[in-house]
Scaffold this active site. Structure first.
Site, PDB file in Angstrom:
ATOM      1  CG  ASP A  42      -8.237   0.281   3.212  1.00  0.00           C
ATOM      2  OD1 ASP A  42      -9.039  -0.551   2.755  1.00  0.00           O
ATOM      3  OD2 ASP A  42      -7.002   0.154   3.142  1.00  0.00           O
TER       4      ASP A  42
ATOM      5  CE  LYS B  53      -4.152  -1.998   2.019  1.00  0.00           C
ATOM      6  NZ  LYS B  53      -5.195  -1.917   3.043  1.00  0.00           N
TER       7      LYS B  53
HETATM    8  P1  NAP Z   1       0.111  -4.287   9.718  1.00  0.00           P
HETATM    9  O1  NAP Z   1       0.449  -2.986   9.085  1.00  0.00           O
HETATM   10  O2  NAP Z   1       1.034  -5.439   9.561  1.00  0.00           O
HETATM   11  O3  NAP Z   1      -0.101  -4.010  11.305  1.00  0.00           O
HETATM   12  C1  NAP Z   1      -0.292  -5.085  12.203  1.00  0.00           C
HETATM   13  C2  NAP Z   1      -0.699  -4.545  13.574  1.00  0.00           C
HETATM   14  O4  NAP Z   1      -1.060  -5.669  14.382  1.00  0.00           O
HETATM   15  C3  NAP Z   1       0.409  -3.798  14.331  1.00  0.00           C
HETATM   16  O5  NAP Z   1      -0.171  -2.754  15.075  1.00  0.00           O
HETATM   17  C4  NAP Z   1       0.956  -4.903  15.249  1.00  0.00           C
HETATM   18  O6  NAP Z   1       1.541  -4.405  16.431  1.00  0.00           O
HETATM   19  C5  NAP Z   1      -0.321  -5.630  15.599  1.00  0.00           C
HETATM   20  N1  NAP Z   1      -0.094  -6.991  16.050  1.00  0.00           N
HETATM   21  C6  NAP Z   1       0.325  -8.052  15.311  1.00  0.00           C
HETATM   22  N2  NAP Z   1       0.401  -9.166  16.080  1.00  0.00           N
HETATM   23  C7  NAP Z   1       0.042  -8.800  17.341  1.00  0.00           C
HETATM   24  C8  NAP Z   1      -0.078  -9.500  18.580  1.00  0.00           C
HETATM   25  N3  NAP Z   1       0.203 -10.810  18.671  1.00  0.00           N
HETATM   26  N4  NAP Z   1      -0.488  -8.821  19.671  1.00  0.00           N
HETATM   27  C9  NAP Z   1      -0.778  -7.490  19.590  1.00  0.00           C
HETATM   28  N5  NAP Z   1      -0.688  -6.764  18.439  1.00  0.00           N
HETATM   29  C10 NAP Z   1      -0.276  -7.413  17.323  1.00  0.00           C
HETATM   30  O7  NAP Z   1      -1.300  -4.832   9.223  1.00  0.00           O
HETATM   31  P2  NAP Z   1      -2.570  -3.992   8.666  1.00  0.00           P
HETATM   32  O8  NAP Z   1      -2.446  -3.806   7.198  1.00  0.00           O
HETATM   33  O9  NAP Z   1      -2.771  -2.790   9.515  1.00  0.00           O
HETATM   34  O10 NAP Z   1      -3.749  -5.067   8.890  1.00  0.00           O
HETATM   35  C11 NAP Z   1      -4.155  -5.452  10.198  1.00  0.00           C
HETATM   36  C12 NAP Z   1      -5.328  -6.434  10.087  1.00  0.00           C
HETATM   37  O11 NAP Z   1      -6.453  -5.804   9.489  1.00  0.00           O
HETATM   38  C13 NAP Z   1      -5.022  -7.669   9.231  1.00  0.00           C
HETATM   39  O12 NAP Z   1      -5.615  -8.791   9.830  1.00  0.00           O
HETATM   40  C14 NAP Z   1      -5.710  -7.357   7.911  1.00  0.00           C
HETATM   41  O13 NAP Z   1      -6.099  -8.538   7.229  1.00  0.00           O
HETATM   42  C15 NAP Z   1      -6.927  -6.583   8.395  1.00  0.00           C
HETATM   43  N6  NAP Z   1      -7.434  -5.654   7.378  1.00  0.00           N
HETATM   44  C16 NAP Z   1      -8.750  -5.772   7.026  1.00  0.00           C
HETATM   45  C17 NAP Z   1      -9.293  -4.880   6.110  1.00  0.00           C
HETATM   46  C18 NAP Z   1     -10.743  -4.994   5.747  1.00  0.00           C
HETATM   47  O14 NAP Z   1     -11.166  -4.389   4.762  1.00  0.00           O
HETATM   48  N7  NAP Z   1     -11.541  -5.721   6.518  1.00  0.00           N
HETATM   49  C19 NAP Z   1      -8.497  -3.867   5.535  1.00  0.00           C
HETATM   50  C20 NAP Z   1      -7.154  -3.782   5.926  1.00  0.00           C
HETATM   51  C21 NAP Z   1      -6.639  -4.684   6.855  1.00  0.00           C
HETATM   52  P3  NAP Z   1       3.131  -4.066  16.520  1.00  0.00           P
HETATM   53  O15 NAP Z   1       3.288  -2.694  15.944  1.00  0.00           O
HETATM   54  O16 NAP Z   1       3.406  -4.140  17.967  1.00  0.00           O
HETATM   55  O17 NAP Z   1       3.830  -5.131  15.712  1.00  0.00           O
END
Ligand code: NAP
Length: 278
Positions: free
Chosen positions: A103, A66
């Site tokens: 988003d 992204k």
């Molecule tokens: P990202 O940039 O990789 O960010 C991941 C986040 O999750 C970070 O804040 C990370 O914390 C936290 N995290 C990961 N493992 C963790 C754990 N075990 N305990 C606590 N915090 C944890 O991912 P993203 O793009 O923001 O996406 C996040 C989620 O949203 C994914 O599951 C994705 O599939 C979903 N999503 C859904 C949509 C939709 O349209 N429904 C759109 C976008 C994303 P740290 O900074 O501490 O590592």
């Protein structure tokens, strides 16, 4: 044949092809196709530029591209620039590539299922990754009072500084809770109640605390309810799941590329029927 797709790595489990192809079929746009575009980071820029000359009208962009999508675009909307990421690229006739972030408005649209407007509500956003940036920006723009918590506090602080909201060291009560972490994505194999407690703990929350939020959104989607949404429903909160948000952002992208109003219920049905299949 006008083509659309989703660029990601990996992208095999994306629901977007099912959602968009159902919409194209419902509108009789039989010559159009939406496909998965698995592209590793090292090939993202050259592949994306090549799409423009290969019949592609536009593409969705997902993990991990992204930010790269925003950097590659010729021009970007104010929202995409402020968020620092794009999830929608449009390949224009003049050879330019336009970047948008659906988003953010997708989250607000999905929230509309349970809430007129988040204006003046207290919102707590969990996470500080790419989706958290879009959600924090969207809620702030909509007039909510936004706080952000993250497992790694420095990232929450940096996000809060960039977007002009508050970082908090522990989950505080609010009207609206939005999970933007990936916690809840994996089926832990534990009994549902144990899995629920473990996931909530990873989010800095206890089961009883969930009762402090009237509206709960989980961006994570999977075939069973996520632990967070299960706990929220047990407390009587109004909930929005990740598929609803996915459909809402997809509908906005679809309208941008085709100039047609997206058939929302068709897209929703396709998203949830895929859900039954896994
Ligand atoms: P990202 O940039 O990789 O960010 C991941 C986040 O999750 C970070 O804040 C990370 O914390 C936290 N995290 C990961 N493992 C963790 C754990 N075990 N305990 C606590 N915090 C944890 O991912 P993203 O793009 O923001 O996406 C996040 C989620 O949203 C994914 O599951 C994705 O599939 C979903 N999503 C859904 C949509 C939709 O349209 N429904 C759109 C976008 C994303 P740290 O900074 O501490 O590592």
């Amino acid at each position: 044949m006008p083509r659309l797709g989703v660029l990601g790595w990996p992208v095999a489990h994306s629901r977007s092809p099912a959602i968009h192809n159902a919409a194209l079929a419902a509108l009789g746009m039989d010559s159009w196709r939406y496909q998965r575009l698995p592209v590793p980071p090292a090939l993202f820029a050259q592949t994306t530029r090549a799409l423009a000359g290969s019949g592609f009208v536009g593409a969705n962009v997902t993990i991990p591209h992204k930010q790269a999508a925003l950097a590659l675009a010729t021009r970007a909307s104010e929202a995409a620039q402020a968020i620092g990421a794009a999830n929608t690229l449009t390949f224009c006739d003049d050879g330019t590539i336009a970047a948008e972030n659906t988003d953010a408005p997708g989250l607000i649209a999905a929230l509309g299922r349970v809430l007129d407007s988040p204006a003046h509500l207290r919102a707590l956003v969990l996470g500080a990754g790419g989706s958290a940036r879009a959600v924090v920006w969207a809620l702030r723009e909509a007039g909510a009072d936004v706080a952000v918590w993250n497992r790694t506090p420095e990232r929450a602080q940096a996000l809060a500084r960039d977007l002009g909201v508050r970082a908090v060291g522990r989950a505080e009560p609010a009207d609206l809770l939005v999970n933007c972490t990936s916690v809840g994505l994996e089926d832990s194999g534990l009994e549902p109640s144990a899995s629920e407690h473990r996931a909530l703990n990873q989010l800095g929350l206890g089961f009883d605390q969930i009762g402090e939020y009237s509206y709960v959104v989980d961006l994570v989607y999977r075939h069973r309810s996520t632990p967070l949404l299960a706990a929220a429903r047990a407390h009587g909160a109004s909930t929005v799941d990740g598929l609803e948000v996915l459909v809402a952002q997809g509908a906005l992208s679809f309208a941008l590329w085709t100039g047609r109003q997206a058939p929302l219920q068709v897209m929703r049905d396709a998203a949830y029927s895929e859900d039954q299949a896994i």
